[in-house]
Write an enzyme that holds these catalytic residues in place. Structure first.
Site, PDB file in Angstrom:
ATOM      1  N   GLU A 119      -9.351  -4.963   3.273  1.00 41.50           N
ATOM      2  CA  GLU A 119      -9.692  -3.446   2.782  1.00 41.50           C
ATOM      3  C   GLU A 119      -8.395  -2.811   2.565  1.00 41.50           C
ATOM      4  O   GLU A 119      -8.081  -1.637   3.071  1.00 41.50           O
ATOM      5  CB  GLU A 119     -10.816  -2.803   3.801  1.00 41.50           C
ATOM      6  CG  GLU A 119     -11.948  -3.446   4.168  1.00 41.50           C
ATOM      7  CD  GLU A 119     -12.856  -2.438   4.908  1.00 41.50           C
ATOM      8  OE1 GLU A 119     -14.183  -2.643   4.904  1.00 41.50           O
ATOM      9  OE2 GLU A 119     -12.295  -2.053   5.911  1.00 41.50           O
ATOM     10  N   GLU A 275     -18.689  -7.939   3.936  1.00 35.51           N
ATOM     11  CA  GLU A 275     -19.128  -7.307   4.862  1.00 35.51           C
ATOM     12  C   GLU A 275     -20.202  -6.395   4.734  1.00 35.51           C
ATOM     13  O   GLU A 275     -20.426  -5.668   3.647  1.00 35.51           O
ATOM     14  CB  GLU A 275     -17.988  -6.526   5.510  1.00 35.51           C
ATOM     15  CG  GLU A 275     -16.844  -7.112   6.051  1.00 35.51           C
ATOM     16  CD  GLU A 275     -15.829  -6.242   6.599  1.00 35.51           C
ATOM     17  OE1 GLU A 275     -16.068  -4.985   6.830  1.00 35.51           O
ATOM     18  OE2 GLU A 275     -14.494  -6.542   6.678  1.00 35.51           O
TER      19      GLU A 275
END
Length: 633
Positions: A119, A275
């Site tokens: 991320e 995710e």
């Protein structure tokens, strides 16, 4: 994991301190054991480079690694992503770690995917330290060539901001008043590129050690700080982290938008949902769990919109740390929990969807998205600070979603083959070459709908000569005399072909040249003036209609012969189609709280194995995946 149907597991994302406990020590024994265990049970590994959180020993040895805010505050160790993207010490240490991991595991039988970092930009998207300033100046030299060209691009004659050399330039730190807007725009570009340079350095190591093993880094849906068009071009597989809010009754619309973006970033190739939460997250003010069936339904939605796999964060619920209350496939209660039972059932179902892998979702509608324009639109000192990209985009996308029309996102300048309709909710920053491409595409039969405050500035945030809509003026057949932003809480009446509406946020004084009025203002200072115009197949919407934008889009879709994926879809249901060479797969999802009857073509539901004859009844939060013959071109 075998019981739950797990076929891919992500390892090592935040393991730097364990893999490298000190500057000259390494510990891979535990990771060896886990990878061997996965391989022995037929489970593949998405192996991370572990570079998202530098260890304490590295930070103390090189405190300059820690990022600095625009106010001059150096952020401390104790969370994650505590590094300056331009720090030489961080980059060297990250590449060294990635190389050790790559050389050790390049040939491991469990390795299926490299996972760089995690991320990027989630916590630190920019750093204002001396190393970042030097890197910014290097980037500016490459972009502008000479300081004279930079002065022209930045308009530094205003407020005596002229620079005599690149060495005089600093990042846009906290200042007494508004900062030069083009400097800020270039800073946004640089910050995206600085993080991308970190990714590229690690990817080069992985590609050298294990050529042919795909590489990804997980995106965060439609994330403003990073130009995902540029980033996606560097990935072998686009992956995304998505966390729709179970308390939001419209969460599925927002999720669909993000999934369409991921598919588009990969040029239509299948992508990976890296995710999602099995149930509740831990970081909202109120963390509502997913109701029974929602984990399955929302996972199927990702597959319906082009994903070839769905993963979750996390496998086993943490007992310590900041995310100990984040849900997991294996919760604190273990296998006795409701969530575990749902996971096991869904894992078995996913195995039945194997034929869907590799098929593609196509669209006849494209939505123009340009990160440069997004950044420039939301700079300071504009006619209205309320003009935000997502505020403008969301009603347009929701109108398509409600009509069962699938859309791609398209980068300005990209190929437009196959699209019948292009939507531009906003193109504040527009390059002349891109406007020329749009004009050619419309001349060749395409239908364009352009929203307000578009065609205003060029790539340097300079107002186009003659004002808005700049290089689109001839194509749209209008000129914008003046912007009339609508004050908070106020609205202005608009007479649409489908009836009366109220526009909020934004309106414009339009003067048509050879465009026809489609809608007019019915009150206020602009009463009687056109609010929506069209010139042939090019439409302009000079106000913010919210959900009533569908009244404008309906005739455009009809004239372009764009049809829903599935006619007669009841409220709350969603339908998408994935196409393969020998079959197509119609996904039908019921997001409502009650059962619905859905008309379907003849086929077989892969989830149940039962034939479908004309219609299917879907209970609340249920779905069908129907194999049907592939449609024609």
């Amino acid at each position: 994991m075998r019981e739950a149907g797990v076929t891919l597991a992500t390892l090592g994302v935040f393991s730097w301190a364990r893999l490298q406990p000190g500057p000259g020590t390494w510990d891979f024994d535990w990771l060896d054991r886990l990878l061997d265990l996965l391989a022995a049970h037929g489970i593949a590994a998405d192996l991370a480079t572990a570079t998202a959180s530098p260890p304490a020993w590295l930070v103390r040895a090189h405190p300059e690694i820690l990022p600095v805010t625009a106010d001059g505050v150096r952020l401390e160790f104790g969370s994650r992503q505590h590094y300056c993207p331009s720090s030489p010490a961080y980059r060297e240490a990250a590449v060294r770690l990635a190389r050790r991991i790559a050389e050790r595991y390049a040939g491991h039988p469990a390795l299926a995917l490299w996972h760089i970092h995690n991320e990027y930009g989630d916590h630190v998207t920019e750093c204002f330290c001396a190393a970042s300033a030097a890197d910014f100046r290097r980037w500016l030299r490459e972009r502008h060539g000479t300081v004279e060209e930079l002065n022209r691009a930045w308009g530094t004659a205003f407020w005596a901001q002229r620079y005599g050399s690149f060495d005089e330039i600093e990042p846009p730190r906290a200042a007494p008043g508004p900062v030069n807007p083009t400097q800020t725009l270039d800073w946004r570009r640089f910050c995206s590129d600085a993080l991308l340079a970190c990714y590229r350095a690690e990817k080069a190591v992985l590609d050298e050690a294990a050529p042919g093993t795909p590489v990804t880094t997980n995106f965060m849906s439609m994330f403003k700080p990073l130009d995902y068009w540029t980033w996606a071009a560097e990935e072998d597989l686009v992956s995304d982290d998505a966390y729709p809010d179970p308390a939001d009754p419209r969460a599925q619309v927002n999720a669909a938008l993000h999934y369409d973006l991921m598919r588009s970033l990969g040029q239509g190739r299948p992508w990976l949902l890296m995710e999602q939460a099995p149930s509740a997250v831990s970081w909202r003010p109120v963390n509502v769990p997913k109701r029974p069936g929602l984990q399955r339904l929302w996972s199927l939605q990702a597959l319906a919109r082009g994903a070839d796999g769905v993963l979750y964060f996390q496998w086993r619920a943490s007992v310590a740390g900041a995310e100990k209350y984040h849900s997991a496939l294996l919760p604190h209660r273990g296998t006795a929990s409701r969530g575990w039972r749902e996971t096991v059932r869904f894992g078995a179902e996913l195995a039945r969807l194997a034929p869907v892998a590799g098929t593609r979702t196509t669209a006849e509608v494209g939505i123009l998205l340009d990160w440069d324009s997004w950044w420039a639109l939301e700079l300071d000192d504009h006619p209205s600070a309320r003009m935000r990209w997502r505020t403008l985009l969301d009603p347009w996308y929701a109108a398509l979603y409600a009509r069962g029309v699938t859309a791609d996102f398209v980068r300005p300048g990209a190929r437009l083959d196959g699209y019948r309709v292009l939507l531009a909710p906003n193109l504040y920053l527009l390059r002349r070459e891109h406007s020329a491409q749009l004009a050619r595409w419309v001349a060749d039969g395409g239908h364009l709908v352009c929203g307000g405050f578009s065609g205003v500035v060029d790539e340097n945030d300079h107002v186009h000569p003659g004002g808005a809509p700049g290089p689109l003026r001839e194509l749209l057949g209008i000129a914008v005399d003046e912007w009339w932003p609508v004050p908070d809480g106020a609205t202005v009446g608009v007479r649409l072909p489908g009836g009366e509406a109220r526009a909020a946020l934004w309106s414009e004084w339009l003067e048509p040249a050879d465009a026809d009025p489609v809608a007019v203002y019915t009150d206020g200072e602009l009463r009687g003036l056109p609010a929506v115009t069209r010139r042939g197949r090019a439409w302009y919407v000079g106000c913010h209609l919210g959900e009533r934008i569908g009244d404008v889009l309906d005739p455009v879709l009809d004239e372009a012969d764009v049809r829903p994926v599935l006619a007669g879809l009841p409220d709350g249901a969603e339908a998408t189609l994935r196409r393969g060479p020998d079959a197509a797969y119609l996904f039908v999802l019921n997001h409502g709280d009650g059962a619905v009857e859905v008309p379907l073509p003849e086929g077989t539901d892969l989830l149940t194995g039962r034939p479908v004859h004309g219609a299917v009844r879907l209970p609340a939060r249920d779905a069908a995946v129907v194999r049907v013959p592939p449609p024609g071109p």
